[in-house]
Scaffold this motif. Structure first.
Motif, PDB file in Angstrom:
ATOM      1  N   PHE A  81      46.167 -15.008  66.249  1.00 41.00           N
ATOM      2  CA  PHE A  81      46.885 -14.079  65.379  1.00 41.00           C
ATOM      3  C   PHE A  81      46.411 -12.640  65.531  1.00 41.00           C
ATOM      4  O   PHE A  81      47.172 -11.787  65.988  1.00 41.00           O
ATOM      5  CB  PHE A  81      46.760 -14.490  63.897  1.00 41.00           C
ATOM      6  N   ARG A  84      46.532 -10.633  68.882  1.00 41.69           N
ATOM      7  CA  ARG A  84      47.930 -10.542  69.310  1.00 41.69           C
ATOM      8  C   ARG A  84      48.722  -9.609  68.408  1.00 41.69           C
ATOM      9  O   ARG A  84      49.626  -8.904  68.876  1.00 41.69           O
ATOM     10  CB  ARG A  84      48.560 -11.929  69.326  1.00 41.69           C
ATOM     11  N   ASN A  85      48.417  -9.594  67.112  1.00 43.59           N
ATOM     12  CA  ASN A  85      49.126  -8.709  66.190  1.00 43.59           C
ATOM     13  C   ASN A  85      48.954  -7.250  66.592  1.00 43.59           C
ATOM     14  O   ASN A  85      49.902  -6.465  66.511  1.00 43.59           O
ATOM     15  CB  ASN A  85      48.632  -8.917  64.762  1.00 43.59           C
ATOM     16  N   HIS A 109      52.737 -13.720  62.040  1.00 38.75           N
ATOM     17  CA  HIS A 109      52.269 -12.472  62.649  1.00 38.75           C
ATOM     18  C   HIS A 109      52.617 -11.247  61.802  1.00 38.75           C
ATOM     19  O   HIS A 109      52.068 -10.176  62.012  1.00 38.75           O
ATOM     20  CB  HIS A 109      52.855 -12.306  64.049  1.00 38.75           C
TER      21      HIS A 109
END
Length: 130
Positions: A81, A84-85, A109
């Protein structure tokens, strides 16, 4: 006929590589899966929170509870999470600069601290939940 350009936030190859590089603490991950007492009920709760537009509850059910109940999985949440966010928010911000964009991501997300919405708001963007 008007056609919009489709761009991926993450490639299939990126996602496979991501999964292959997850921390290898199999015991913690197995424990978390085995302790999902009522998987169907948990997903129903997430679905209901999504339908109601309750971002706080979505975060709590998707991420918050897991981080509290299984602190040993923090590295999984970081990889799946939070890192990548940041990348998703940066890519969306690039999109804001020169065109109108429609972004599709998993709801997990978008919500909570360090979610894409939170990251963009911290940069001064005004976002409205519809």
């Amino acid at each position: 006929r008007y056609r919009k350009k489709i761009e991926e936030l993450e490639s299939f190859e990126f996602q496979i590589k991501l999964i292959s590089e997850l921390p290898s603490d199999e015991e913690s991950f197995s424990d978390a899966l085995l302790n999902m007492a009522d998987f169907e009920s948990e997903w129903k709760g997430l679905e209901d929170a999504w339908k109601q537009g309750d971002a706080d509850l979505m975060y709590e059910l998707a991420i918050g509870e897991g981080m509290r109940d299984f602190p040993s999985l923090e590295n999984y949440y970081e990889v799946l999470f939070f890192k990548r966010n940041v990348q998703m928010a940066e890519k969306l911000e690039q999109c804001f600069s020169d065109r109108v964009c429609f972004m599709v991501v998993g709801a997990g997300h978008l919500v909570g601290p360090s979610g894409v919405v939170d990251l963009l708001q911290k940069k001064g963007y005004q976002l409205k939940q519809l």
